[in-house]
Design an enzyme around this catalytic site. Structure first.
Site, PDB file in Angstrom:
ATOM      1  N   GLY A 119      45.499  36.140  43.306  1.00 32.00           N
ATOM      2  CA  GLY A 119      45.271  34.709  43.082  1.00 32.00           C
ATOM      3  C   GLY A 119      46.518  33.955  43.446  1.00 32.00           C
ATOM      4  N   ARG A 157      51.910  31.611  42.944  1.00 34.80           N
ATOM      5  CA  ARG A 157      53.065  30.708  43.002  1.00 34.80           C
ATOM      6  C   ARG A 157      52.748  29.433  43.773  1.00 34.80           C
ATOM      7  NH1 ARG A 157      57.100  33.042  47.480  1.00 34.80           N
ATOM      8  NH2 ARG A 157      55.635  34.219  48.733  1.00 34.80           N
ATOM      9  N   GLY A 202      56.689  33.144  40.369  1.00 32.46           N
ATOM     10  CA  GLY A 202      56.019  31.884  40.710  1.00 32.46           C
ATOM     11  C   GLY A 202      56.818  30.993  41.645  1.00 32.46           C
ATOM     12  N   ARG A 230      39.818  32.428  50.968  1.00 27.24           N
ATOM     13  CA  ARG A 230      40.189  33.655  51.678  1.00 27.24           C
ATOM     14  C   ARG A 230      39.043  34.655  51.651  1.00 27.24           C
ATOM     15  NH1 ARG A 230      46.054  33.366  50.505  1.00 27.24           N
ATOM     16  NH2 ARG A 230      46.356  31.263  49.715  1.00 27.24           N
ATOM     17  N   ASP A 263      43.472  39.032  51.515  1.00 31.33           N
ATOM     18  CA  ASP A 263      43.766  37.817  50.738  1.00 31.33           C
ATOM     19  C   ASP A 263      44.585  36.820  51.559  1.00 31.33           C
ATOM     20  OD1 ASP A 263      45.640  40.048  50.294  1.00 31.33           O
ATOM     21  OD2 ASP A 263      46.843  38.558  49.250  1.00 31.33           O
ATOM     22  N   ASN A 264      44.956  37.194  52.775  1.00 28.06           N
ATOM     23  CA  ASN A 264      45.742  36.282  53.604  1.00 28.06           C
ATOM     24  C   ASN A 264      44.984  35.783  54.832  1.00 28.06           C
ATOM     25  OD1 ASN A 264      47.920  36.441  51.902  1.00 28.06           O
ATOM     26  ND2 ASN A 264      48.918  38.098  53.024  1.00 28.06           N
ATOM     27  N   ASP A 277      49.371  32.139  55.255  1.00 29.35           N
ATOM     28  CA  ASP A 277      50.183  33.125  54.507  1.00 29.35           C
ATOM     29  C   ASP A 277      50.933  34.113  55.398  1.00 29.35           C
ATOM     30  OD1 ASP A 277      49.640  32.076  52.076  1.00 29.35           O
ATOM     31  OD2 ASP A 277      48.749  33.881  51.225  1.00 29.35           O
TER      32      ASP A 277
HETATM   33  P1  AMP Z   1      51.519  37.404  49.824  1.00 34.67           P
HETATM   34  O1  AMP Z   1      51.499  38.805  50.335  1.00 34.67           O
HETATM   35  O2  AMP Z   1      52.817  36.690  49.952  1.00 34.67           O
HETATM   36  O3  AMP Z   1      50.403  36.603  50.379  1.00 34.67           O
HETATM   37  O4  AMP Z   1      51.310  37.501  48.232  1.00 34.67           O
HETATM   38  C1  AMP Z   1      50.344  38.321  47.627  1.00 34.67           C
HETATM   39  C2  AMP Z   1      50.056  37.857  46.214  1.00 34.67           C
HETATM   40  O5  AMP Z   1      51.246  37.881  45.430  1.00 34.67           O
HETATM   41  C3  AMP Z   1      49.529  36.440  46.126  1.00 34.67           C
HETATM   42  O6  AMP Z   1      48.572  36.434  45.108  1.00 34.67           O
HETATM   43  C4  AMP Z   1      50.741  35.625  45.746  1.00 34.67           C
HETATM   44  O7  AMP Z   1      50.402  34.457  45.047  1.00 34.67           O
HETATM   45  C5  AMP Z   1      51.501  36.592  44.879  1.00 34.67           C
HETATM   46  N1  AMP Z   1      52.953  36.339  44.905  1.00 34.67           N
HETATM   47  C6  AMP Z   1      53.821  36.540  45.928  1.00 34.67           C
HETATM   48  N2  AMP Z   1      55.068  36.211  45.584  1.00 34.67           N
HETATM   49  C7  AMP Z   1      55.010  35.780  44.290  1.00 34.67           C
HETATM   50  C8  AMP Z   1      55.962  35.296  43.355  1.00 34.67           C
HETATM   51  N3  AMP Z   1      57.248  35.174  43.665  1.00 34.67           N
HETATM   52  N4  AMP Z   1      55.525  34.955  42.130  1.00 34.67           N
HETATM   53  C9  AMP Z   1      54.238  35.076  41.791  1.00 34.67           C
HETATM   54  N5  AMP Z   1      53.281  35.518  42.613  1.00 34.67           N
HETATM   55  C10 AMP Z   1      53.656  35.870  43.866  1.00 34.67           C
HETATM   56 MG    MG Z   2      49.004  35.610  50.264  1.00 38.68          MG
END
Ligand code: AMP
Ligand code: MG
Length: 481
Positions: A82, A85, A118, A175, A243-244, A253
């Site tokens: 989800g 952040r 976050g 997504r 998810d991206n 993303d």
């Molecule tokens: P990403 O691979 O960057 O698209 O992130 C995958 C998941 O991890 C997504 O649900 C993001 O919201 C979550 N996420 C990534 N970095 C953080 C962070 N620093 N704090 C909280 N959630 C994160």
């Molecule tokens: Mg992502």
């Protein structure tokens, strides 16, 4: 701004309302005024861009929310994910009447943050900000951003880095993983959710005999087109998890992304991708895998008067559009880059022969297409160890172009070959200066990448035109952002 808050009309199980938590000492980073104008921001909105892009000002017309979704990460089911952040802080109409999401990235932790804080750091915000701008200017569907802010708040990554926020824009934040979450955790929401996706993003499918199948076909095709365009400019997304990828086929993303410099199809920009799942050359087949995963989520939508096995077969037929769509766009695009006519039977082979030279000679992808466009054949040959290979390519190339309308082909080359891409070291220099509160290099790159197909001698620097010398270590990019 003209608000069109439609995501909050969905079942509340699909999101969590909460306000952004500003960072300490928020300060201006960069503002994309042209995009703000396109989004119909008033003069008052624009005057408040720093407050808006740092979470200090939100809108009464839209209650900010974090979306829930799930996903397959690096090929494995990852369960619930989800917005960990980022928050959807508005949905507004642009000058074309299209609804655009404003998503504030780095706005604080949410129920979906898992172990994360976050937050986003200035380094990753600048990388995403410039790349979104670059992709849009290259003509590739992508998220973009109205602006970003830095702060005096330190955020812990491998080292302590300045915290930042970015106000991302996208035509869609739904997504593939949204469907995966619904099927896993709230399957009764699937029908209505899919119906809304079609109404909002593919209204033309509502008139089809089977709107879900028409929708599935369109998503498949748009994803294939997006990836064909990535391949043509040498863009490697870096984290093509389900998810991206969004359902409109616009790039989203891209954290550890990279624009390829020397042509290495097996190149990995993301150093967190130990197995090389998301290398440049894997992207087309990973896109196919992701669409296949996604289509499985539409199986429960079989209409009551429809044979279940037939429905599965029909969904599988949607996937069959992927490869021909990809190949059509990739082949046509490569022919344009080469200045070769698409109707000639040998054009694509000749393009592939050129790519083999770039690969075996480890030549820069972007610059060598520009040299080809400028007919600087001797310059390319001088960089080759195997000159005979180049000469035989050139003979074939000139044979195909003989007796063709070369003026037209040359004009197409100019539209297809960027002079500038965002090389890692270019972004890195802008980041290092920005970390010292100097955003001049961000501004220069923003301008340069705004017109990537146009030679801009007054704005360019020598380092923009090629890879760093091979003895300078590459910039390391990972998922940590
Ligand atoms: P990403 O691979 O960057 O698209 O992130 C995958 C998941 O991890 C997504 O649900 C993001 O919201 C979550 N996420 C990534 N970095 C953080 C962070 N620093 N704090 C909280 N959630 C994160
Ligand atoms: Mg992502």
């Amino acid at each position: 701004m003209q608000f069109n808050p439609r995501y909050p009309s969905l079942n509340p199980k699909l999101y969590h309302h909460q306000m952004p938590v500003p960072l300490k000492g928020a300060k201006a980073g960069h503002f994309n005024e042209a995009l703000a104008n396109q989004l119909q921001w008033s003069e008052q909105d624009k005057a408040k861009w720093v407050e808006i892009c740092s979470g200090q000002k939100t809108f009464t017309e839209f209650e900010p929310l974090a979306m829930v979704y799930a996903g397959h990460q690096f090929g494995q089911w990852a369960g619930q994910l989800g917005d960990g952040r980022g928050l959807l802080i508005a949905q507004i109409l642009d000058t074309n009447g299209q609804t655009i999401d404003l998503h504030l990235k780095g706005a604080g932790s949410t129920p979906y943050s898992r172990m994360g804080d976050g937050r986003a750091v200035l380094r990753s915000v600048i990388r995403e900000y410039l790349a979104g701008h670059a992709l849009n200017a290259l003509g590739i569907a992508s998220s973009n951003a109205v602006g970003f802010t830095s702060s005096t708040q330190g955020i812990q990554r491998e080292k302590l880095e300045p915290g930042a926020m970015m106000l991302r824009t996208s035509d869609c934040h739904i997504r593939f993983g949204h469907f995966e979450w619904i099927n896993q955790y709230q399957p009764e929401l699937l029908t209505e959710f899919t119906q809304k996706c079609i109404e909002w993003h593919y209204p033309e499918c509502l008139d089809a005999e089977q709107p879900v199948l028409a929708f599935a076909t369109k998503v498949t095709q748009r994803t294939a087109v997006m990836i064909a365009k990535w391949q043509l400019v040498g863009f490697a997304h870096g984290v093509m998890n389900t998810d991206n990828l969004n359902i409109t086929g616009s790039t989203l993303d891209f954290g550890p992304y990279g624009f390829m410099e020397r042509f290495r199809p097996s190149w990995i920009n993301n150093h967190s991708d130990y197995q090389g799942r998301y290398t440049y050359q894997q992207q087309p087949s990973i896109g196919h895998w992701n669409v296949w995963q996604w289509l499985n989520n539409l199986v429960p939508l079989c209409p009551t008067d429809y044979d279940k096995e037939q429905w599965k077969q029909d969904l599988a037929s949607c996937l069959e559009h992927y490869e021909p769509t990809f190949l059509e766009h990739y082949k046509h695009g490569l022919n344009q880059k080469m200045g070769l006519p698409s109707f000639h039977k040998d054009s694509f082979d000749c393009g592939m022969a050129f790519l083999r030279i770039l690969q075996s000679e480890q030549l820069d992808y972007t610059q060598n297409f520009i040299q080809l466009q400028n007919k600087q054949f001797e310059m390319i040959k001088d960089d080759c160890l195997d000159r005979r290979q180049f000469e035989s390519f050139l003979t074939q190339y000139e044979n195909i172009r003989a007796n063709q309308e070369t003026d037209e082909l040359d004009a197409e080359m100019v539209q297809a070959n960027p002079q500038y891409i965002l090389r890692n070291h270019m972004a890195q220099k802008a980041i290092e200066l920005a970390e010292r509160d100097d955003f001049a290099e961000v501004e220069r790159l923003f301008k340069l990448l705004h017109q990537p197909y146009l030679k801009q001698p007054d704005l360019e620097q020598t380092e923009d035109l090629g890879p760093l010398p091979s003895d300078v270590p590459e910039v390391m990019v990972s998922c940590s952002s």
